[in-house]
Design a protein around this motif. Structure first.
Motif: not given
Length: 617
Positions: A557-563, A602-613
């Motif tokens: 489900h993590r698209l940052s890994s399968v890229r 983009a949706l997953q990246a936004r979620r991780f960005t928000q968590d980091d912030e």
């Protein structure tokens, strides 16, 4: 009535055939010893009567008389028989133990075939067939089934001794032993039919509810659930649910048992009347002087011995349980296309040379649906994966990602279309199936040594292969605190459990070791869920590096890994009334396309960005 008799006979014949197939030699020896033991019992019965009957005459005639000599001869015969009897019983016990062991191995082999012989796992997933299989498996753990094989000889022996008693009584009044034996047989038949009905009911109608009740009870006693049961105060609620479910499960069985008691009681009454009348006839003949004391004692023993045609206690109950289990097992096996009570013919050996290297995968118009669902899990899927390519399969929940992998492994056969690995169908070709190695999200944590958890019974136990596989999986640190022979379970002395992440590295090493055994397709079906995003990405990157040249399929489900895969395939969303593949390309190509994959990324990246912030703040 006739139907019940024929059904009972067919059950016993079925049981006899299994016993013979399991151990013909030991069964023959057991039968011979049983016949000898029955003969000894009959001679003992006659000898006791003659010995006691000769005592008054020998006392009256005095020592040294012919009457005294006759008494001594009967005494010596009884002494010899008393010595022979225990020897025969000990020998028979040893032989029947061998028969029972062979019987249990044979029947458990038939049960095992139910699970593993059909190539797929559909019969284990379908509620109806899986419930019947589980009921049979549970029944094999019951003490009465284990005792059922040995009970065969515990029943045949007394029955043969009963025939000896009939032979003794025929010279008195020929019809009396036949009537008494018939009354005992009636009781036995009615009782065994009642017991068999109860066992059949237990296997057929209460399996699911009994299993649910057992599960609720286990929640009250298992270590895994003890924390939450106490934390949330679930004890009383679970106890009440267990009690209600158990009563609901057992009520039909209890009702069936009560309904069959009437015929049993009537048969017992008829048996009591015939036995009482038989003893009365002996008394009348003794009073009339037509039967001697020796004859009366012998006939009284013979009439009592006729009870061997009746119910034989636990032995009869155990045999009834075994025959009910065999009947249910035969039905399940026939449903699956297996022979009823004999092993399936072994598959023909494949003399072709095993393929090596990367494998090509092709799915042409594949559709598949589970029996318990209204919609198809996979619908008209077209997918071609060239040999040596790394591909990632993504999609929303319910898109059919895991089902696709199971079809590729041959665990299910498609309803429509074709699945091919190097041109062969893994659902019917074992060689094609062996070309696919998979680590599922719910992979098995085997209570086996670390070595076996990696190679899983393969003959190749080369230490360098094991070490390299664990290294590539990022789990070499395990060997710093564990030996290769350490059992991975805290339930064993010297064993230990692993963390979730450690288990996943062992499972990944298992997949990598499969390459050395000829696997040409490696599949990771979301096995890294317990790892954080960075750890999963690093592990996938390492995995793709060490498996370069092998066809690899990543599901996550993590698209940052399968890229990192050469190619990414997006499966249709069933909620959108779509089917097959909706997007196909590299990460960069799909991002430029600006379609569904780009939106999800983009949706997953936004979620991780928000968590980091949020973490920084």
């Amino acid at each position: 009535m006739i139907g019940r008799v024929l059904d009972g006979l067919s059950r016993y014949l079925e049981h006899t055939r299994v016993l013979w197939r399991a151990s013909p030699g030991w069964s023959t020896l057991a039968l011979a010893l049983t016949v000898l033991e029955a003969a000894v019992r009959t001679l003992m019965m006659v000898g006791i009567g003659q010995f006691i009957g000769s005592v008054p005459a020998s006392v009256q005639a005095g020592a040294g008389s012919e009457a005294a000599a006759r008494t001594w001869r009967w005494f010596l015969m009884l002494a010899v028989l008393l010595l022979i009897g225990p020897v025969l019983q000990s020998s028979l016990s040893t032989v029947t133990a061998r028969c029972s062991s062979a019987y249990l191995v044979y029947v458990l082999g038939l049960v095992t075939e139910v699970g593993v012989h059909p190539r797929g796992i559909g019969h284990l997933d379908t509620p109806g067939s899986s419930a019947r299989i589980r009921a049979v498996v549970d029944a094999t753990r019951d003490w009465s089934f284990v005792a059922g094989a040995g009970a065969t000889w515990s029943i045949i022996g007394p029955r043969l001794a009963g025939l000896g008693a009939i032979a003794v009584l025929l010279s008195w009044r020929w019809w009396v032993p036949l009537v008494v034996a018939a009354s005992f047989l009636l009781v036995s038949h009615v009782f065994m039919s009642w017991i068999s009905l109860a066992f059949d009911k237990l296997l057929e109608t209460t399996g699911d509810d009994r299993r649910r009740a057992s599960y609720l009870r286990s929640l009250l006693t298992r270590t895994e659930s003890s924390k939450e049961v106490r934390l949330f105060g679930l004890t009383d609620w679970l106890a009440d649910a267990y009690r209600a479910t158990w009563l609901e499960a057992m009520t039909p069985l209890w009702r069936a048992r009560r309904g069959g008691l009437g015929p049993v009681l009537l048969a017992c009454l008829a048996m009591a009347l015939t036995v009482g009348c038989s003893f009365a006839l002996i008394g009348i003949d003794v009073a009339a002087g037509t039967v001697s004391l020796a004859g009366a004692i012998t006939m009284a023993q013979a009439i009592l011995r006729l009870q061997n045609f009746g119910v034989l206690g636990d032995a009869g109950t155990a045999l009834a349980r075994s025959t009910s289990l065999l009947r249910a097992l035969a039905g399940v096996r026939q449903e699956l296309g297996l022979p009823a009570i004999k092993p399936a013919a072994p598959a023909g050996s494949d003399n072709s040379t095993a393929a090596t290297g990367a494998a090509e995968v092709r799915l042409d118009g594949v559709s598949f649906g589970y029996p318990s669902r209204q919609t198809r899990a996979v619908n008209n899927l077209e997918l071609h994966i060239p040999a040596g390519q790394s591909i990632a399969i993504v999609g929303v929940n319910g898109a059919g990602k895991s089902t696709l992998i199971k079809l590729l492994c041959g665990l299910y056969a498609p309803d429509q279309g074709a699945v091919r690995v190097d041109g062969a169908d893994p659902a019917v070709d074992d060689a094609a199936r062996c070309r696919v190695a998979v680590i599922f999200q719910d992979f098995v944590r085997y209570h086996l040594p670390l070595r076996d958890n990696v190679v899983l019974g393969a003959s190749s136990g080369d230490h360098a292969v094991l070490r390299q596989a664990l290294t590539d999986a990022g789990g070499l640190a395990l060997t710093e605190r564990l030996s290769w022979e350490t059992v991975l379970s805290a339930e064993y002395d010297g064993g230990t459990d692993l963390s979730g992440g450690e288990w996943q590295r062992v499972a990944l090493a298992r997949a990598l070791a499969a390459v050395a055994r000829g696997a040409g397709v490696l599949v990771l079906d979301e096995p890294t869920a317990a790892l954080d995003v960075r750890a999963e990405s690093a592990l996938f990157e390492r995995f793709l590096e060490v498996t370069r040249g092998v066809t690899t399929i990543l599901v996550s489900h993590r698209l940052s890994s399968v890229r990192q895969a050469d190619r990414i395939v997006v499966l249709a969303d069933p909620a959108e009334d779509e089917h097959g593949v909706v997007e196909d390309g590299s990460h960069d190509e799909l991002m430029r396309l600006g379609g569904r994959y780009a939106d999800l990324f983009a949706l997953q990246a936004r979620r991780f960005t928000q968590d980091d912030e949020a973490t920084i703040r």
